[in-house]
Write a protein that holds these residues in place. Structure first.
Motif, PDB file in Angstrom:
ATOM      1  N   ASP A  34       0.858  -1.176   0.000  1.00  0.00           N
ATOM      2  CA  ASP A  34       0.000   0.000   0.000  1.00  0.00           C
ATOM      3  C   ASP A  34       0.893   1.225   0.000  1.00  0.00           C
ATOM      4  O   ASP A  34       2.116   1.114   0.199  1.00  0.00           O
ATOM      5  CB  ASP A  34      -0.971   0.012   1.181  1.00  0.00           C
ATOM      6  CG  ASP A  34      -2.337   0.526   0.758  1.00  0.00           C
ATOM      7  OD1 ASP A  34      -2.427   1.724   0.394  1.00  0.00           O
ATOM      8  OD2 ASP A  34      -3.312  -0.254   0.772  1.00  0.00           O
ATOM      9  N   ASP A  51      -5.813  -0.227   6.893  1.00  0.00           N
ATOM     10  CA  ASP A  51      -6.950  -1.168   6.855  1.00  0.00           C
ATOM     11  C   ASP A  51      -6.978  -1.918   5.530  1.00  0.00           C
ATOM     12  O   ASP A  51      -7.162  -3.147   5.500  1.00  0.00           O
ATOM     13  CB  ASP A  51      -8.266  -0.412   7.047  1.00  0.00           C
ATOM     14  CG  ASP A  51      -8.493   0.035   8.489  1.00  0.00           C
ATOM     15  OD1 ASP A  51      -7.795  -0.463   9.385  1.00  0.00           O
ATOM     16  OD2 ASP A  51      -9.378   0.887   8.698  1.00  0.00           O
ATOM     17  N   ARG A  52      -6.782  -1.207   4.416  1.00  0.00           N
ATOM     18  CA  ARG A  52      -6.787  -1.863   3.104  1.00  0.00           C
ATOM     19  C   ARG A  52      -5.616  -2.824   2.976  1.00  0.00           C
ATOM     20  O   ARG A  52      -5.743  -3.921   2.422  1.00  0.00           O
ATOM     21  CB  ARG A  52      -6.752  -0.814   1.989  1.00  0.00           C
ATOM     22  CG  ARG A  52      -6.851  -1.415   0.594  1.00  0.00           C
ATOM     23  CD  ARG A  52      -6.954  -0.347  -0.465  1.00  0.00           C
ATOM     24  NE  ARG A  52      -5.762   0.480  -0.540  1.00  0.00           N
ATOM     25  CZ  ARG A  52      -5.624   1.503  -1.388  1.00  0.00           C
ATOM     26  NH1 ARG A  52      -6.611   1.823  -2.218  1.00  0.00           N
ATOM     27  NH2 ARG A  52      -4.518   2.212  -1.404  1.00  0.00           N
ATOM     28  N   PHE A  54      -4.105  -4.512   5.374  1.00  0.00           N
ATOM     29  CA  PHE A  54      -4.400  -5.726   6.138  1.00  0.00           C
ATOM     30  C   PHE A  54      -5.431  -6.596   5.412  1.00  0.00           C
ATOM     31  O   PHE A  54      -5.345  -7.829   5.446  1.00  0.00           O
ATOM     32  CB  PHE A  54      -4.869  -5.373   7.551  1.00  0.00           C
ATOM     33  CG  PHE A  54      -3.744  -5.244   8.541  1.00  0.00           C
ATOM     34  CD1 PHE A  54      -3.556  -6.193   9.531  1.00  0.00           C
ATOM     35  CD2 PHE A  54      -2.853  -4.176   8.484  1.00  0.00           C
ATOM     36  CE1 PHE A  54      -2.510  -6.086  10.441  1.00  0.00           C
ATOM     37  CE2 PHE A  54      -1.803  -4.054   9.381  1.00  0.00           C
ATOM     38  CZ  PHE A  54      -1.624  -5.012  10.370  1.00  0.00           C
ATOM     39  N   ASN A  55      -6.401  -5.971   4.746  1.00  0.00           N
ATOM     40  CA  ASN A  55      -7.376  -6.741   3.970  1.00  0.00           C
ATOM     41  C   ASN A  55      -6.700  -7.479   2.818  1.00  0.00           C
ATOM     42  O   ASN A  55      -7.031  -8.636   2.531  1.00  0.00           O
ATOM     43  CB  ASN A  55      -8.467  -5.819   3.423  1.00  0.00           C
ATOM     44  CG  ASN A  55      -9.391  -5.299   4.501  1.00  0.00           C
ATOM     45  OD1 ASN A  55      -9.504  -5.892   5.573  1.00  0.00           O
ATOM     46  ND2 ASN A  55     -10.051  -4.193   4.230  1.00  0.00           N
ATOM     47  N   SER A  56      -5.749  -6.828   2.160  1.00  0.00           N
ATOM     48  CA  SER A  56      -5.026  -7.468   1.060  1.00  0.00           C
ATOM     49  C   SER A  56      -4.218  -8.663   1.569  1.00  0.00           C
ATOM     50  O   SER A  56      -4.217  -9.737   0.956  1.00  0.00           O
ATOM     51  CB  SER A  56      -4.087  -6.463   0.381  1.00  0.00           C
ATOM     52  OG  SER A  56      -4.803  -5.457  -0.297  1.00  0.00           O
ATOM     53  N   LYS A  58      -4.741 -10.455   4.256  1.00  0.00           N
ATOM     54  CA  LYS A  58      -5.661 -11.520   4.653  1.00  0.00           C
ATOM     55  C   LYS A  58      -6.160 -12.285   3.444  1.00  0.00           C
ATOM     56  O   LYS A  58      -6.273 -13.527   3.475  1.00  0.00           O
ATOM     57  CB  LYS A  58      -6.836 -10.923   5.423  1.00  0.00           C
ATOM     58  CG  LYS A  58      -7.828 -11.967   5.932  1.00  0.00           C
ATOM     59  CD  LYS A  58      -8.948 -11.312   6.727  1.00  0.00           C
ATOM     60  CE  LYS A  58      -9.950 -12.362   7.220  1.00  0.00           C
ATOM     61  NZ  LYS A  58     -11.054 -11.712   7.993  1.00  0.00           N
ATOM     62  N   ALA A  59      -6.446 -11.564   2.350  1.00  0.00           N
ATOM     63  CA  ALA A  59      -6.963 -12.217   1.148  1.00  0.00           C
ATOM     64  C   ALA A  59      -5.958 -13.202   0.554  1.00  0.00           C
ATOM     65  O   ALA A  59      -6.347 -14.176  -0.098  1.00  0.00           O
ATOM     66  CB  ALA A  59      -7.348 -11.167   0.104  1.00  0.00           C
ATOM     67  N   LYS A  68      -1.941  -3.404  13.415  1.00  0.00           N
ATOM     68  CA  LYS A  68      -2.096  -2.132  12.714  1.00  0.00           C
ATOM     69  C   LYS A  68      -1.422  -0.984  13.466  1.00  0.00           C
ATOM     70  O   LYS A  68      -0.825  -0.103  12.851  1.00  0.00           O
ATOM     71  CB  LYS A  68      -3.575  -1.827  12.503  1.00  0.00           C
ATOM     72  CG  LYS A  68      -4.279  -2.804  11.572  1.00  0.00           C
ATOM     73  CD  LYS A  68      -5.758  -2.468  11.433  1.00  0.00           C
ATOM     74  CE  LYS A  68      -6.456  -3.463  10.523  1.00  0.00           C
ATOM     75  NZ  LYS A  68      -7.902  -3.156  10.363  1.00  0.00           N
ATOM     76  N   ASN A 143      -8.975  -5.896  -6.730  1.00  0.00           N
ATOM     77  CA  ASN A 143      -9.263  -5.276  -5.436  1.00  0.00           C
ATOM     78  C   ASN A 143      -8.182  -5.551  -4.397  1.00  0.00           C
ATOM     79  O   ASN A 143      -8.197  -4.965  -3.319  1.00  0.00           O
ATOM     80  CB  ASN A 143     -10.608  -5.763  -4.901  1.00  0.00           C
ATOM     81  CG  ASN A 143     -10.695  -7.285  -4.822  1.00  0.00           C
ATOM     82  OD1 ASN A 143     -10.311  -7.970  -5.764  1.00  0.00           O
ATOM     83  ND2 ASN A 143     -11.196  -7.811  -3.734  1.00  0.00           N
ATOM     84  N   ILE A 144      -7.232  -6.453  -4.708  1.00  0.00           N
ATOM     85  CA  ILE A 144      -6.131  -6.758  -3.805  1.00  0.00           C
ATOM     86  C   ILE A 144      -4.876  -6.091  -4.351  1.00  0.00           C
ATOM     87  O   ILE A 144      -4.533  -6.262  -5.516  1.00  0.00           O
ATOM     88  CB  ILE A 144      -5.904  -8.284  -3.699  1.00  0.00           C
ATOM     89  CG1 ILE A 144      -7.199  -8.997  -3.294  1.00  0.00           C
ATOM     90  CG2 ILE A 144      -4.794  -8.599  -2.712  1.00  0.00           C
ATOM     91  CD1 ILE A 144      -7.096 -10.508  -3.359  1.00  0.00           C
TER      92      ILE A 144
END
Length: 278
Positions: A34, A51-52, A54-56, A58-59, A68, A143-144
């Motif tokens: 990021d 936040d984004r 960490f979402n990437s 996790k995916a 974080k 989206n990742i």
């Protein structure tokens, strides 16, 4: 320092840093990233970017090995080591388990953390973009924020060779996003933007643009729009962490936009007052 590179706790000038050949990034681009800008040493929208990130991770089932708060504190600490405060702040992790080349991995091993910080200023809000376009041939993980950016690299070079600022991706007749930006249109006083699905990156600047429109009582439609709608739009807006809300004036040699400067100026002024004031 003029710039800073960081890898797993060690930092120096970027040109002095060395990365092990066994890092999985070299073989598979196995990681996520990021990035955002800092102004006067304050990192812009840091929570949303983390936040984004960490979402990437996790995916892709990447074991970060930190939370974080740790990452936010580290980034804020490192930016203050630079000689000036207007910066491009980039961070990534590559999957841990350094060793000889193997597609499979140990999910328990912690990731490798990279950070680079370099001087950079946010694009002036009044700069207008010249665009080109190409078919979007990327996979359905847009989206990742993975490190596998070859399609975007080729699209950015395509724009450069055509003396343009950005390349607009489209899948058939549907506009998705740009090589390294989101794209939106204004039509009849409404902002229209592609939904945040697997075909686009959920841009932080995109999310902020939507919030600004809501604050200004400008209607927002999150839906796919077509190439015909793009060419017929009253205004075209390109957004990213470095280009917060810039309009476009040309697409593949054809004039575009320039038909609702009142609404565009209202949005740009709100963004400039909030994020770009010294």
């Amino acid at each position: 320092m003029q710039n800073l590179g960081y890898y797993n706790g060690k930092y120096d000038l970027i040109e002095n840093m060395m990365i092990p050949m066994t890092d999985r990034v070299h073989w598979f681009g196995d990681g996520v990233y990021d990035a955002t800008c800092a102004r006067n040493y304050q990192i812009m929208e840091l929570k949303a970017h983390i936040d984004r990130f960490f979402n990437s991770a996790k995916a892709l089932n990447i074991n970060l090995g930190f939370d974080k708060e740790y990452l936010a504190d580290l980034l804020q600490e490192l930016v203050h080591k630079l000689d000036e405060g207007d910066l491009f702040v980039y961070w990534q992790v590559t999957r841990g388990g350094n060793g000889f080349r193997s597609h499979s991995y140990d999910s328990e091993v912690k990731a490798n953390l990279w950070i680079t910080i370099t001087p950079e200023k946010v694009t002036k809000i009044d700069k207008k973009f010249k665009l080109t376009m190409m078919e979007d041939k990327r996979y359905q993980y847009c989206n990742i924020k993975t490190l596998n950016l070859i399609p975007s690299v080729l699209a950015a070079q395509f724009a450069k060779e055509k003396n343009c600022d950005e390349t607009v991706f489209h899948r058939g007749n549907i506009v998705t996003e740009c090589a390294h930006s989101n794209i939106h249109i204004l039509k009849d006083g409404k902002l229209i933007t592609h939904p945040a699905d697997e075909y686009i990156l959920p841009g932080i600047a995109r999310a902020n643009l939507i919030k600004v429109c809501h604050a200004l009582n400008i209607e927002v439609e999150e839906r796919p729009f077509t190439l015909e709608e793009l060419f017929a739009a009253d205004e075209i807006i390109v957004s990213s962490s470095g280009d917060l809300c810039n309009s476009a004036y040309e697409l593949d040699g054809k004039a575009i936009g320039g038909k609702d400067e009142k609404t565009l100026s209202k949005i740009q002024k709100y963004i400039a007052d909030k994020w770009l004031k010294d």
